[in-house]
Design a protein around this motif. Structure first.
Motif, PDB file in Angstrom:
ATOM      1  N   VAL A  34       0.859  -1.179   0.000  1.00  0.00           N
ATOM      2  CA  VAL A  34       0.000   0.000   0.000  1.00  0.00           C
ATOM      3  C   VAL A  34       0.896   1.230   0.000  1.00  0.00           C
ATOM      4  O   VAL A  34       1.812   1.347   0.820  1.00  0.00           O
ATOM      5  CB  VAL A  34      -0.935   0.018   1.226  1.00  0.00           C
ATOM      6  N   LEU A  35       0.626   2.163  -0.913  1.00  0.00           N
ATOM      7  CA  LEU A  35       1.455   3.357  -1.068  1.00  0.00           C
ATOM      8  C   LEU A  35       0.698   4.593  -0.596  1.00  0.00           C
ATOM      9  O   LEU A  35      -0.493   4.755  -0.900  1.00  0.00           O
ATOM     10  CB  LEU A  35       1.846   3.533  -2.542  1.00  0.00           C
ATOM     11  N   SER A  36       1.400   5.483   0.122  1.00  0.00           N
ATOM     12  CA  SER A  36       0.772   6.741   0.521  1.00  0.00           C
ATOM     13  C   SER A  36       0.587   7.656  -0.682  1.00  0.00           C
ATOM     14  O   SER A  36      -0.310   8.498  -0.716  1.00  0.00           O
ATOM     15  CB  SER A  36       1.606   7.442   1.592  1.00  0.00           C
ATOM     16  N   ASP A  37       1.452   7.492  -1.695  1.00  0.00           N
ATOM     17  CA  ASP A  37       1.326   8.194  -2.971  1.00  0.00           C
ATOM     18  C   ASP A  37       1.367   7.141  -4.072  1.00  0.00           C
ATOM     19  O   ASP A  37       2.431   6.590  -4.366  1.00  0.00           O
ATOM     20  CB  ASP A  37       2.475   9.188  -3.150  1.00  0.00           C
ATOM     21  N   PRO A  38       0.223   6.820  -4.674  1.00  0.00           N
ATOM     22  CA  PRO A  38       0.176   5.749  -5.685  1.00  0.00           C
ATOM     23  C   PRO A  38       1.138   5.958  -6.847  1.00  0.00           C
ATOM     24  O   PRO A  38       1.466   5.002  -7.551  1.00  0.00           O
ATOM     25  CB  PRO A  38      -1.285   5.785  -6.159  1.00  0.00           C
ATOM     26  N   ARG A  47       5.887   3.301   0.274  1.00  0.00           N
ATOM     27  CA  ARG A  47       5.237   2.146   0.920  1.00  0.00           C
ATOM     28  C   ARG A  47       4.931   2.423   2.382  1.00  0.00           C
ATOM     29  O   ARG A  47       5.750   2.965   3.120  1.00  0.00           O
ATOM     30  CB  ARG A  47       6.168   0.920   0.813  1.00  0.00           C
ATOM     31  N   LEU A  48       3.723   2.020   2.794  1.00  0.00           N
ATOM     32  CA  LEU A  48       3.336   2.101   4.196  1.00  0.00           C
ATOM     33  C   LEU A  48       3.566   0.724   4.823  1.00  0.00           C
ATOM     34  O   LEU A  48       2.878  -0.226   4.470  1.00  0.00           O
ATOM     35  CB  LEU A  48       1.869   2.507   4.315  1.00  0.00           C
ATOM     36  N   PRO A  49       4.536   0.567   5.713  1.00  0.00           N
ATOM     37  CA  PRO A  49       4.885  -0.766   6.220  1.00  0.00           C
ATOM     38  C   PRO A  49       3.833  -1.371   7.140  1.00  0.00           C
ATOM     39  O   PRO A  49       3.745  -2.589   7.227  1.00  0.00           O
ATOM     40  CB  PRO A  49       6.208  -0.541   6.952  1.00  0.00           C
ATOM     41  N   LEU A  50       3.037  -0.540   7.823  1.00  0.00           N
ATOM     42  CA  LEU A  50       2.088  -1.067   8.803  1.00  0.00           C
ATOM     43  C   LEU A  50       0.827  -0.220   8.826  1.00  0.00           C
ATOM     44  O   LEU A  50       0.891   1.012   8.903  1.00  0.00           O
ATOM     45  CB  LEU A  50       2.714  -1.088  10.206  1.00  0.00           C
ATOM     46  N   LEU A  51      -0.323  -0.890   8.744  1.00  0.00           N
ATOM     47  CA  LEU A  51      -1.626  -0.239   8.848  1.00  0.00           C
ATOM     48  C   LEU A  51      -2.502  -1.044   9.784  1.00  0.00           C
ATOM     49  O   LEU A  51      -2.406  -2.275   9.818  1.00  0.00           O
ATOM     50  CB  LEU A  51      -2.313  -0.160   7.482  1.00  0.00           C
ATOM     51  N   ASP A  52      -3.390  -0.354  10.505  1.00  0.00           N
ATOM     52  CA  ASP A  52      -4.420  -1.099  11.219  1.00  0.00           C
ATOM     53  C   ASP A  52      -5.712  -1.016  10.414  1.00  0.00           C
ATOM     54  O   ASP A  52      -5.784  -0.339   9.372  1.00  0.00           O
ATOM     55  CB  ASP A  52      -4.586  -0.626  12.668  1.00  0.00           C
ATOM     56  N   ARG A  53      -6.724  -1.704  10.900  1.00  0.00           N
ATOM     57  CA  ARG A  53      -7.980  -1.800  10.156  1.00  0.00           C
ATOM     58  C   ARG A  53      -8.568  -0.407   9.859  1.00  0.00           C
ATOM     59  O   ARG A  53      -8.972  -0.116   8.730  1.00  0.00           O
ATOM     60  CB  ARG A  53      -8.973  -2.624  10.980  1.00  0.00           C
ATOM     61  N   ASP A  54      -8.612   0.456  10.878  1.00  0.00           N
ATOM     62  CA  ASP A  54      -9.207   1.779  10.700  1.00  0.00           C
ATOM     63  C   ASP A  54      -8.434   2.606   9.678  1.00  0.00           C
ATOM     64  O   ASP A  54      -9.032   3.302   8.841  1.00  0.00           O
ATOM     65  CB  ASP A  54      -9.268   2.527  12.037  1.00  0.00           C
ATOM     66  N   GLU A  55      -7.110   2.542   9.728  1.00  0.00           N
ATOM     67  CA  GLU A  55      -6.291   3.302   8.781  1.00  0.00           C
ATOM     68  C   GLU A  55      -6.504   2.819   7.351  1.00  0.00           C
ATOM     69  O   GLU A  55      -6.587   3.628   6.416  1.00  0.00           O
ATOM     70  CB  GLU A  55      -4.819   3.183   9.165  1.00  0.00           C
ATOM     71  N   ALA A  56      -6.602   1.505   7.177  1.00  0.00           N
ATOM     72  CA  ALA A  56      -6.828   0.960   5.836  1.00  0.00           C
ATOM     73  C   ALA A  56      -8.180   1.412   5.285  1.00  0.00           C
ATOM     74  O   ALA A  56      -8.295   1.800   4.107  1.00  0.00           O
ATOM     75  CB  ALA A  56      -6.748  -0.561   5.869  1.00  0.00           C
ATOM     76  N   GLU A  57      -9.202   1.388   6.126  1.00  0.00           N
ATOM     77  CA  GLU A  57     -10.532   1.827   5.686  1.00  0.00           C
ATOM     78  C   GLU A  57     -10.529   3.306   5.322  1.00  0.00           C
ATOM     79  O   GLU A  57     -11.159   3.716   4.341  1.00  0.00           O
ATOM     80  CB  GLU A  57     -11.557   1.535   6.781  1.00  0.00           C
ATOM     81  N   ARG A  81       1.911  -4.618   6.083  1.00  0.00           N
ATOM     82  CA  ARG A  81       1.230  -5.510   7.019  1.00  0.00           C
ATOM     83  C   ARG A  81      -0.014  -4.799   7.557  1.00  0.00           C
ATOM     84  O   ARG A  81       0.071  -3.656   8.026  1.00  0.00           O
ATOM     85  CB  ARG A  81       2.152  -5.899   8.171  1.00  0.00           C
ATOM     86  N   ILE A  82      -1.154  -5.465   7.485  1.00  0.00           N
ATOM     87  CA  ILE A  82      -2.413  -4.917   7.995  1.00  0.00           C
ATOM     88  C   ILE A  82      -2.825  -5.736   9.210  1.00  0.00           C
ATOM     89  O   ILE A  82      -2.906  -6.968   9.134  1.00  0.00           O
ATOM     90  CB  ILE A  82      -3.511  -4.933   6.920  1.00  0.00           C
ATOM     91  N   VAL A  83      -3.057  -5.062  10.310  1.00  0.00           N
ATOM     92  CA  VAL A  83      -3.381  -5.717  11.583  1.00  0.00           C
ATOM     93  C   VAL A  83      -4.713  -5.184  12.094  1.00  0.00           C
ATOM     94  O   VAL A  83      -5.159  -4.097  11.699  1.00  0.00           O
ATOM     95  CB  VAL A  83      -2.270  -5.482  12.627  1.00  0.00           C
ATOM     96  N   PRO A  84      -5.386  -5.928  12.996  1.00  0.00           N
ATOM     97  CA  PRO A  84      -6.655  -5.425  13.542  1.00  0.00           C
ATOM     98  C   PRO A  84      -6.493  -4.073  14.228  1.00  0.00           C
ATOM     99  O   PRO A  84      -7.293  -3.163  14.036  1.00  0.00           O
ATOM    100  CB  PRO A  84      -7.077  -6.523  14.530  1.00  0.00           C
ATOM    101  N   GLU A  85      -5.468  -3.928  15.055  1.00  0.00           N
ATOM    102  CA  GLU A  85      -5.151  -2.650  15.679  1.00  0.00           C
ATOM    103  C   GLU A  85      -3.687  -2.654  16.088  1.00  0.00           C
ATOM    104  O   GLU A  85      -3.110  -3.694  16.375  1.00  0.00           O
ATOM    105  CB  GLU A  85      -6.039  -2.386  16.888  1.00  0.00           C
ATOM    106  N   LYS A  86      -3.095  -1.467  16.088  1.00  0.00           N
ATOM    107  CA  LYS A  86      -1.688  -1.363  16.462  1.00  0.00           C
ATOM    108  C   LYS A  86      -1.549  -1.460  17.976  1.00  0.00           C
ATOM    109  O   LYS A  86      -2.397  -0.998  18.736  1.00  0.00           O
ATOM    110  CB  LYS A  86      -1.119  -0.032  15.963  1.00  0.00           C
ATOM    111  N   ILE A  87      -0.444  -2.077  18.398  1.00  0.00           N
ATOM    112  CA  ILE A  87      -0.159  -2.173  19.831  1.00  0.00           C
ATOM    113  C   ILE A  87       0.287  -0.807  20.333  1.00  0.00           C
ATOM    114  O   ILE A  87       1.194  -0.188  19.775  1.00  0.00           O
ATOM    115  CB  ILE A  87       0.932  -3.224  20.098  1.00  0.00           C
ATOM    116  N   LYS A  88      -0.406  -0.330  21.331  1.00  0.00           N
ATOM    117  CA  LYS A  88      -0.034   0.963  21.921  1.00  0.00           C
ATOM    118  C   LYS A  88       1.035   0.718  22.989  1.00  0.00           C
ATOM    119  O   LYS A  88       0.817   0.023  23.964  1.00  0.00           O
ATOM    120  CB  LYS A  88      -1.256   1.627  22.574  1.00  0.00           C
ATOM    121  N   ARG A  89       2.209   1.258  22.760  1.00  0.00           N
ATOM    122  CA  ARG A  89       3.328   1.057  23.675  1.00  0.00           C
ATOM    123  C   ARG A  89       3.421   2.218  24.674  1.00  0.00           C
ATOM    124  O   ARG A  89       3.272   3.381  24.318  1.00  0.00           O
ATOM    125  CB  ARG A  89       4.649   0.932  22.907  1.00  0.00           C
ATOM    126  N   ALA A  90       3.655   1.863  25.926  1.00  0.00           N
ATOM    127  CA  ALA A  90       3.813   2.888  26.946  1.00  0.00           C
ATOM    128  C   ALA A  90       5.124   3.636  26.727  1.00  0.00           C
ATOM    129  O   ALA A  90       6.141   3.052  26.361  1.00  0.00           O
ATOM    130  CB  ALA A  90       3.813   2.251  28.334  1.00  0.00           C
TER     131      ALA A  90
END
Length: 253
Positions: free
Chosen positions: A172-176, A182-192, A243-252
């Motif tokens: 997935v590219l931020s600029d087609p 290339r966007l290396p990581l997206l969660d579900r909401d970002e992909a939508e 990589r598309i994931v359900p949600e990104k892990i929020k790190r403290a």
């Protein structure tokens, strides 16, 4: 274990098949066949049409589509077996592996997967046999042509295993227009959001939508990556694709 989908434009990619054959873990391989189907239909003077990325499959064309897909599956299974990874070519007709419901009448013999017989796949995998799955499914009134991305999503989701789409784009590219965006990581909401904004467009829409469906069904993550030399190693190391994931892990912090 991985579920891997090879696009029709890559089924002849020898280096990728060799990498898959050498992979240590178990695999389920789903394949398409777009270019070869188009050639076969043209040789019979049939027109090829698409609606929303789906191949219109009138009843008179279905046998040709199924024959090409079956041949591709047999050839891929044979190549993997000769390289040391024993493989079995299947379609949704085999032991009712894939069940489907029809889509719009205007699409002809085109369906959507409604269930997957995971018991058949697990039986083969437990015997260290690699299933090679053609995107043909069975319904109440016969067989259907199903988009291979959707088949891979259903298989990965029902098995609750990761899914890799090997294709002919970097991810997935931020600029087609910029292959380096290339966007290396997206969660579900970002992909939508990227679909809604038009950043994800054209042929990437059905692939990304299928990836989101895989997550919804139970796949832990989906990766869209180029299928060139070193593709599998690049995917497993995180250096290739999106990589598309359900949600990104929020790190403290």
């Amino acid at each position: 274990m991985l579920v891997v989908k090879i696009g029709g434009s890559l089924e002849g990619a020898g280096s990728l098949v060799q990498e898959l054959a050498r992979h240590d873990g178990e695999l389920v391989l789903v394949h398409g066949g777009g270019p070869r189907i188009g050639e076969a239909l043209a040789s019979h003077n049939f027109e090829t049409r698409f609606v929303d990325g789906l191949r219109v499959t009138p009843p008179e064309q279905f046998d040709i589509v199924e024959r090409v897909l079956t041949q591709i599956g047999k050839q891929l299974a044979d190549r993997l077996s000769r390289l040391g990874r024993l493989a079995v070519a299947l379609s949704g007709r085999d032991a009712r592996l894939l069940s489907a419901e029809p889509l719009a009448a205007e699409l002809g013999r085109v369906g959507r997967v409604s269930s997957v017989s995971t018991s058949l796949l697990l039986t083969l995998l437990n015997r260290h046999l690699t299933p090679v799955v053609s995107p043909i499914a069975v319904g109440k009134d016969g067989a259907y042509n199903v988009n291979a991305d959707e088949v891979a999503a259903a298989v990965a989701g029902c098995l609750a295993e990761p899914l890799v789409y090997f294709t002919d784009v970097p991810g997935v590219l931020s600029d087609p227009q910029d292959p380096d965006s290339r966007l290396p990581l997206l969660d579900r909401d970002e992909a939508e959001e990227l679909i809604e904004s038009g950043v994800i467009s054209g042929g990437m829409i059905p692939k990304t939508t299928a990836a989101l469906k895989a997550l919804e069904l139970g796949a832990p993550w989906v990766l869209i990556a180029p299928g060139g030399p070193g593709a599998l190693a690049g995917v497993l190391s995180g250096k290739l694709g999106t990589r598309i994931v359900p949600e990104k892990i929020k790190r403290a912090v």
